[in-house]
Design a protein around this motif. Structure first.
Motif, PDB file in Angstrom:
ATOM      1  N   LEU A   3       9.658   5.699  -0.528  1.00 48.93           N
ATOM      2  CA  LEU A   3       9.368   4.648  -1.506  1.00 48.93           C
ATOM      3  C   LEU A   3      10.449   3.569  -1.456  1.00 48.93           C
ATOM      4  N   ALA A   4      11.706   3.975  -1.376  1.00 53.41           N
ATOM      5  CA  ALA A   4      12.797   2.996  -1.263  1.00 53.41           C
ATOM      6  C   ALA A   4      12.632   2.163   0.003  1.00 53.41           C
ATOM      7  N   ALA A  32       0.835  -1.205   0.000  1.00 52.87           N
ATOM      8  CA  ALA A  32       0.000   0.000   0.000  1.00 52.87           C
ATOM      9  C   ALA A  32       0.870   1.255   0.000  1.00 52.87           C
ATOM     10  N   ALA A  33       1.983   1.205   0.726  1.00 55.53           N
ATOM     11  CA  ALA A  33       2.906   2.341   0.745  1.00 55.53           C
ATOM     12  C   ALA A  33       3.443   2.617  -0.654  1.00 55.53           C
ATOM     13  N   GLU A  34       3.881   1.569  -1.334  1.00 56.77           N
ATOM     14  CA  GLU A  34       4.403   1.763  -2.692  1.00 56.77           C
ATOM     15  C   GLU A  34       3.324   2.323  -3.620  1.00 56.77           C
ATOM     16  N   ALA A  35       2.116   1.780  -3.530  1.00 54.61           N
ATOM     17  CA  ALA A  35       1.021   2.235  -4.389  1.00 54.61           C
ATOM     18  C   ALA A  35       0.688   3.711  -4.161  1.00 54.61           C
ATOM     19  N   ALA A  92      15.338   0.095  -5.058  1.00 54.25           N
ATOM     20  CA  ALA A  92      15.518   0.794  -3.782  1.00 54.25           C
ATOM     21  C   ALA A  92      16.914   1.409  -3.706  1.00 54.25           C
ATOM     22  N   GLY A  93      17.929   0.666  -4.140  1.00 52.25           N
ATOM     23  CA  GLY A  93      19.292   1.191  -4.141  1.00 52.25           C
ATOM     24  C   GLY A  93      19.443   2.405  -5.044  1.00 52.25           C
ATOM     25  N   ARG A 134      12.286  13.244  -0.103  1.00 52.64           N
ATOM     26  CA  ARG A 134      11.815  12.500   1.069  1.00 52.64           C
ATOM     27  C   ARG A 134      10.810  11.438   0.652  1.00 52.64           C
ATOM     28  N   THR A 135      10.030  11.722  -0.387  1.00 57.44           N
ATOM     29  CA  THR A 135       9.092  10.723  -0.887  1.00 57.44           C
ATOM     30  C   THR A 135       9.850   9.594  -1.569  1.00 57.44           C
TER      31      THR A 135
END
Length: 187
Positions: free
Chosen positions: A120-121, A90-93, A141-142, A115-116
């Motif tokens: 997301l990472a 849900a966070a990624e979406a 993420a990296g 910061r967003t």
């Protein structure tokens, strides 16, 4: 505790006096959610931020600065690991379109975009670690963290909390048991 109590009173008063969907009441609701999260009431905070975000989108539209701020705050809360509100999918979406909107509106190197990007990472890293899979998520993420750190270093002191959080996440990424030796993380 005092901040949360004041935020709750302010939120309730503004809702009563101006209505639940008034911009000031919605802003107070977001701050109440932040205070709840800071106290460790992650589920209550997530529920309040979700309701607030939905109302802001209905009132202002999804690309309004206040809706984007609440989306980031909710996404960052959901991206945390080991809380009752943890939900990396849900966070990624939520965070991916928020990051893209912020980059379009404010620029790719703006602190809110960065910061967003870091949140997301964190969501991608959390999901990959929990699932023990998705080398592609580890790589993304990296890359996100490397981009964020580069942008942060151009405008912030090396001891700034945003840079320190990015470096901490990069360290977690490098130490991750799911990280394969062949998956290089850009430095």
């Amino acid at each position: 505790d005092d901040a949360e109590a004041l935020a709750a009173i302010t939120h309730a008063t503004l809702c009563r006096e101006l209505g639940h969907t008034h911009p000031s009441a919605l802003n107070a609701a977001m701050h109440h959610g932040i205070a709840l999260g800071a106290q460790g009431h992650h589920l209550r905070a997530a529920n309040l931020l979700q309701t607030t975000h939905a109302a802001q989108v209905a009132v202002h539209g999804p690309s309004h600065p206040e809706a984007l701020e609440t989306a980031w705050r909710l996404g960052a809360l959901l991206a945390l690991t080991d809380t009752a509100a943890s939900d990396s999918e849900a966070a990624e979406a939520l965070l991916r379109p928020t990051m893209l909107s912020l980059a379009e509106q404010l620029g790719d190197w703006h602190p809110r975009t960065q910061r967003t990007r870091v949140s997301l990472a964190e969501a991608l890293l959390s999901r990959a670690i929990l699932a023990g899979e998705e080398e592609a998520e580890i790589g993304e993420a990296g890359r996100l963290l490397a981009q964020a750190e580069q942008a942060q270093r151009s405008v912030l002191d090396t001891t700034h909390p945003d840079i320190l959080k990015t470096q901490d996440l990069r360290g977690r990424l490098s130490a991750s048991s799911v990280l394969k030796p062949a998956a290089a993380i850009p430095l």
